[in-house]
Write a protein that holds these residues in place. Structure first.
Motif, mmCIF file in Angstrom:
data_model
loop_
_atom_site.group_PDB
_atom_site.id
_atom_site.type_symbol
_atom_site.label_atom_id
_atom_site.label_comp_id
_atom_site.label_asym_id
_atom_site.label_seq_id
_atom_site.Cartn_x
_atom_site.Cartn_y
_atom_site.Cartn_z
ATOM 1 N N SER A 145 12.773 13.567 9.513
ATOM 2 C CA SER A 145 11.796 13.503 10.432
ATOM 3 C C SER A 145 11.990 14.323 11.597
ATOM 4 C CB SER A 145 11.725 11.827 11.069
ATOM 5 O OG SER A 145 12.976 11.624 11.518
ATOM 6 N N ARG A 146 11.334 14.554 12.333
ATOM 7 C CA ARG A 146 11.309 15.244 13.689
ATOM 8 C C ARG A 146 12.376 14.658 14.655
ATOM 9 N NH1 ARG A 146 6.927 17.969 17.512
ATOM 10 N NH2 ARG A 146 8.399 18.597 19.249
ATOM 11 N N GLU B 230 15.895 16.342 15.916
ATOM 12 C CA GLU B 230 16.131 16.195 17.447
ATOM 13 C C GLU B 230 17.446 15.609 17.942
ATOM 14 O OE1 GLU B 230 12.427 15.182 19.000
ATOM 15 O OE2 GLU B 230 11.735 16.961 18.760
ATOM 16 N N HIS C 124 13.159 19.663 8.492
ATOM 17 C CA HIS C 124 12.725 19.625 9.809
ATOM 18 C C HIS C 124 14.256 20.216 10.446
ATOM 19 C CE1 HIS C 124 9.331 16.968 10.186
ATOM 20 N NE2 HIS C 124 9.921 16.390 9.125
ATOM 21 N N ALA D 8 15.784 21.498 14.376
ATOM 22 C CA ALA D 8 15.816 21.386 15.797
ATOM 23 C C ALA D 8 16.930 22.098 16.439
ATOM 24 C CB ALA D 8 16.101 19.835 16.254
ATOM 25 N N HIS E 81 11.700 21.802 18.128
ATOM 26 C CA HIS E 81 11.466 21.471 16.754
ATOM 27 C C HIS E 81 10.649 22.423 15.839
ATOM 28 C CE1 HIS E 81 8.981 19.309 13.700
ATOM 29 N NE2 HIS E 81 10.101 18.851 13.305
ATOM 30 N N GLN E 82 10.832 22.560 14.694
ATOM 31 C CA GLN E 82 10.180 23.055 13.913
ATOM 32 C C GLN E 82 10.116 22.501 12.418
ATOM 33 O OE1 GLN E 82 11.138 27.449 12.848
ATOM 34 N NE2 GLN E 82 9.864 27.560 11.246
ATOM 35 N N ALA E 83 9.057 22.248 11.980
ATOM 36 C CA ALA E 83 8.791 21.866 10.581
ATOM 37 C C ALA E 83 8.677 22.874 9.381
ATOM 38 C CB ALA E 83 7.778 20.875 10.339
#
Length: 166
Positions: free
Chosen positions: A71-72, A76, A112, A114, A128-130
């Motif tokens: 997950s984001r 993070e 994910h 970060a 953040h980058q997915a």
């Protein structure tokens, strides 16, 4: 990219650290393959298991319970934890699913990334980058490593007095 990261961090007297899950140390290996990396690379934490994300990187158990490790929010929290634990100026995290099987309801290739920063003593916003990668486990891990290095470089450039060293 690793060379550019090392050069830019060195020119600005910054340090970098990494918190890796699905990349399993590949980002740290890319960075330390650059001669002179020891001047800026503080270290890395490979926290593959959720309990290590909690204990080593200070990811709250409630966050993992609510959002999962893919997950984001987890990415993070991992980067912020690495910033603290490693005492770095910038910290990159990677988490996701390399496959071949899905994990936590997410298909292989879900990634994910970060980057957290602490410049001039104050913590900045976390970026953040997915990433949705396809291919073999090795390909997904390679793409995640490259995307992570790119995100780290972009973040350093955004903080640098001069955008890019030549």
């Amino acid at each position: 990219m690793a060379r550019e990261i090392i050069d830019l961090a060195r020119a600005n007297e910054w340090t970098v650290g990494v918190a890796e899950s699905l990349t399993g140390g590949m980002v740290a290996a890319a960075l330390v393959s650059v001669p002179g990396a020891s001047a800026v690379v503080r270290g890395g934490v490979v926290a593959y298991a959720p309990d290590l994300k909690r204990s080593l990187l200070r990811v709250p158990e409630a966050l993992i319970h609510q959002h999962g490790t893919v997950s984001r929010q987890c990415a993070e929290a991992m980067s912020r934890g690495a910033l603290e634990v490693l005492g770095a100026t910038f910290a990159l995290s990677t988490t996701g699913v390399a496959g071949p099987e899905p994990s936590e309801g997410h298909p292989a290739g879900t990634v994910h990334l970060a980057v957290s920063a602490r410049v001039q003593g104050r913590e900045e916003a976390t970026t953040h980058q997915a990433l949705n990668s396809h291919g073999t486990r090795a390909t997904i891990r390679f793409h995640a490593t490259q995307a992570g290095l790119s995100l780290l470089l972009t973040t350093l450039e955004a903080h640098a007095p001069h955008a890019r060293l030549k």
